[in-house]
Design a protein around this motif. Structure first.
Motif, PDB file in Angstrom:
ATOM      1  N   GLU A   1       1.163  -1.145   0.046  1.00  0.00           N
ATOM      2  CA  GLU A   1       0.376   0.322  -0.032  1.00  0.00           C
ATOM      3  C   GLU A   1       0.729   1.424  -0.252  1.00  0.00           C
ATOM      4  OE1 GLU A   1      -4.520  -0.252   1.367  1.00  0.00           O
ATOM      5  OE2 GLU A   1      -3.091  -0.746   3.249  1.00  0.00           O
ATOM      6  N   GLN A   2       2.122   1.463   0.527  1.00  0.00           N
ATOM      7  CA  GLN A   2       3.078   2.401   0.628  1.00  0.00           C
ATOM      8  C   GLN A   2       3.209   2.661  -0.758  1.00  0.00           C
ATOM      9  OE1 GLN A   2       6.132   1.677   2.501  1.00  0.00           O
ATOM     10  NE2 GLN A   2       6.660   4.109   2.864  1.00  0.00           N
ATOM     11  N   ILE A   3       3.316   1.567  -1.486  1.00  0.00           N
ATOM     12  CA  ILE A   3       4.057   1.515  -2.797  1.00  0.00           C
ATOM     13  C   ILE A   3       3.298   2.725  -3.727  1.00  0.00           C
ATOM     14  CG2 ILE A   3       4.540   0.464  -5.032  1.00  0.00           C
ATOM     15  CD1 ILE A   3       6.508  -1.182  -2.545  1.00  0.00           C
ATOM     16  N   LEU A   4       1.494   2.064  -3.151  1.00  0.00           N
ATOM     17  CA  LEU A   4       0.466   2.241  -3.950  1.00  0.00           C
ATOM     18  C   LEU A   4       0.554   3.930  -3.638  1.00  0.00           C
ATOM     19  CD1 LEU A   4      -1.442  -0.892  -4.182  1.00  0.00           C
ATOM     20  CD2 LEU A   4      -0.640   0.268  -6.089  1.00  0.00           C
ATOM     21  N   ARG A   5       0.256   4.154  -2.710  1.00  0.00           N
ATOM     22  CA  ARG A   5       0.335   5.379  -2.612  1.00  0.00           C
ATOM     23  C   ARG A   5       1.621   6.730  -2.972  1.00  0.00           C
ATOM     24  NH1 ARG A   5      -0.987   3.160   2.442  1.00  0.00           N
ATOM     25  NH2 ARG A   5       0.616   3.892   3.254  1.00  0.00           N
ATOM     26  N   ALA A   6       2.982   5.561  -2.986  1.00  0.00           N
ATOM     27  CA  ALA A   6       3.646   6.909  -3.953  1.00  0.00           C
ATOM     28  C   ALA A   6       3.303   6.973  -5.305  1.00  0.00           C
ATOM     29  CB  ALA A   6       4.680   6.354  -3.157  1.00  0.00           C
ATOM     30  N   GLY A   7       2.166   6.300  -5.247  1.00  0.00           N
ATOM     31  CA  GLY A   7       2.028   5.863  -7.295  1.00  0.00           C
ATOM     32  C   GLY A   7       2.852   5.910  -8.154  1.00  0.00           C
ATOM     33  N   GLU A   8       2.688   4.296  -7.709  1.00  0.00           N
ATOM     34  CA  GLU A   8       3.147   3.647  -8.629  1.00  0.00           C
ATOM     35  C   GLU A   8       2.355   2.771  -8.992  1.00  0.00           C
ATOM     36  OE1 GLU A   8       7.484   1.994  -8.383  1.00  0.00           O
ATOM     37  OE2 GLU A   8       7.767   3.374  -6.580  1.00  0.00           O
ATOM     38  N   ASP A   9       2.783   1.787  -9.270  1.00  0.00           N
ATOM     39  CA  ASP A   9       1.554   0.362 -10.254  1.00  0.00           C
ATOM     40  C   ASP A   9       2.330  -0.942  -9.410  1.00  0.00           C
ATOM     41  OD1 ASP A   9      -0.338   2.059 -11.749  1.00  0.00           O
ATOM     42  OD2 ASP A   9       0.634   1.116 -13.169  1.00  0.00           O
TER      43      ASP A   9
ATOM     44  N   ALA B   1      -8.371  -7.727  -5.623  1.00  0.00           N
ATOM     45  CA  ALA B   1      -9.406  -6.726  -6.130  1.00  0.00           C
ATOM     46  C   ALA B   1      -9.527  -5.761  -5.189  1.00  0.00           C
ATOM     47  CB  ALA B   1     -10.757  -8.002  -6.219  1.00  0.00           C
ATOM     48  N   GLY B   2      -9.409  -5.893  -3.707  1.00  0.00           N
ATOM     49  CA  GLY B   2      -9.895  -4.886  -2.821  1.00  0.00           C
ATOM     50  C   GLY B   2      -8.720  -3.416  -3.040  1.00  0.00           C
ATOM     51  N   LEU B   3      -7.447  -4.261  -3.164  1.00  0.00           N
ATOM     52  CA  LEU B   3      -6.307  -3.229  -3.435  1.00  0.00           C
ATOM     53  C   LEU B   3      -6.639  -2.456  -4.974  1.00  0.00           C
ATOM     54  CD1 LEU B   3      -3.001  -4.714  -2.216  1.00  0.00           C
ATOM     55  CD2 LEU B   3      -3.779  -2.607  -1.572  1.00  0.00           C
ATOM     56  N   ALA B   4      -7.213  -2.892  -5.607  1.00  0.00           N
ATOM     57  CA  ALA B   4      -7.221  -2.553  -7.288  1.00  0.00           C
ATOM     58  C   ALA B   4      -8.419  -1.117  -7.143  1.00  0.00           C
ATOM     59  CB  ALA B   4      -7.668  -3.372  -8.123  1.00  0.00           C
ATOM     60  N   ARG B   5      -9.444  -1.807  -5.835  1.00  0.00           N
ATOM     61  CA  ARG B   5     -10.347  -0.343  -5.411  1.00  0.00           C
ATOM     62  C   ARG B   5      -9.941   0.842  -4.558  1.00  0.00           C
ATOM     63  NH1 ARG B   5     -13.763  -4.732  -5.375  1.00  0.00           N
ATOM     64  NH2 ARG B   5     -13.256  -5.454  -2.861  1.00  0.00           N
ATOM     65  N   LYS B   6      -9.396   0.103  -3.366  1.00  0.00           N
ATOM     66  CA  LYS B   6      -9.092   1.403  -2.525  1.00  0.00           C
ATOM     67  C   LYS B   6      -7.930   2.015  -3.398  1.00  0.00           C
ATOM     68  CE  LYS B   6      -6.954   1.214   1.761  1.00  0.00           C
ATOM     69  NZ  LYS B   6      -6.110   0.198   3.236  1.00  0.00           N
ATOM     70  N   HIS B   7      -7.062   1.472  -4.268  1.00  0.00           N
ATOM     71  CA  HIS B   7      -6.349   2.298  -4.835  1.00  0.00           C
ATOM     72  C   HIS B   7      -6.263   3.125  -6.767  1.00  0.00           C
ATOM     73  CE1 HIS B   7      -3.724   2.635  -1.434  1.00  0.00           C
ATOM     74  NE2 HIS B   7      -4.029   0.729  -1.419  1.00  0.00           N
ATOM     75  N   THR B   8      -7.040   3.027  -6.855  1.00  0.00           N
ATOM     76  CA  THR B   8      -7.115   3.788  -7.926  1.00  0.00           C
ATOM     77  C   THR B   8      -6.595   4.971  -8.180  1.00  0.00           C
ATOM     78  OG1 THR B   8      -9.439   2.320  -8.141  1.00  0.00           O
ATOM     79  CG2 THR B   8      -9.541   4.334  -9.798  1.00  0.00           C
ATOM     80  N   PRO B   9      -6.487   5.117  -9.293  1.00  0.00           N
ATOM     81  CA  PRO B   9      -6.499   4.705 -10.580  1.00  0.00           C
ATOM     82  C   PRO B   9      -4.924   3.415 -10.747  1.00  0.00           C
ATOM     83  CG  PRO B   9      -5.377   7.187 -10.749  1.00  0.00           C
ATOM     84  CD  PRO B   9      -5.858   6.673  -8.919  1.00  0.00           C
TER      85      PRO B   9
ATOM     86  N   GLY C   1      -6.413  -5.640 -11.062  1.00  0.00           N
ATOM     87  CA  GLY C   1      -7.443  -6.200  -9.963  1.00  0.00           C
ATOM     88  C   GLY C   1      -7.388  -7.452 -10.233  1.00  0.00           C
ATOM     89  N   GLN C   2      -6.788  -8.034 -10.779  1.00  0.00           N
ATOM     90  CA  GLN C   2      -5.920  -9.324 -11.664  1.00  0.00           C
ATOM     91  C   GLN C   2      -5.966  -9.886 -10.689  1.00  0.00           C
ATOM     92  OE1 GLN C   2      -9.035  -9.940 -13.888  1.00  0.00           O
ATOM     93  NE2 GLN C   2      -9.447  -8.037 -13.192  1.00  0.00           N
TER      94      GLN C   2
END
Length: 99
Positions: A29-37, A58-66, A94-95
């Motif tokens: 989640e830290q990486i996703l919040r930093a703007g990386e896929d 699926a949960g992380l994809a929904r939470k960290h869109t886009p 989300g796959q």
């Protein structure tokens, strides 16, 4: 897309989900919040692990869109080929994919 190889998961699916949540989730989640896929590379597992892995993707994809998050299970060239495909497929997120 940042690739994170997850290791140290127990064979029991409930225990594996617990270890993932305790030791890997905050980092992802830290990486996703930093703007990386993110591409999570998990070891192959039997069908009993499928549901918790799907829920994570699926949960992380929904939470960290886009931001995009996908999980690939397996090892070797098949995981590398799947990672390369996903890196060039901006609409896929989300796959949970098994190689």
């Amino acid at each position: 897309m940042k690739r994170i190889t997850v290791d140290g998961l127990p064979d029991d699916p409930l225990a594996a989900a617990g270890v993932f949540h305790q030791h890997w989730l905050a980092h992802v989640e830290q990486i996703l919040r930093a703007g990386e896929d993110v591409l999570l590379a998990l070891p192959a597992a039997d069908h009993t692990h499928r549901e918790w892995r799907l829920a994570i993707a699926a949960g992380l994809a929904r939470k960290h869109t886009p931001r995009r998050i996908n999980i690939v299970a397996g090892e070797g060239p098949a995981v590398d080929a799947t990672a390369a495909y996903l890196a060039g497929a901006p609409g896929i997120t989300g796959q949970y994919l098994e190689t």
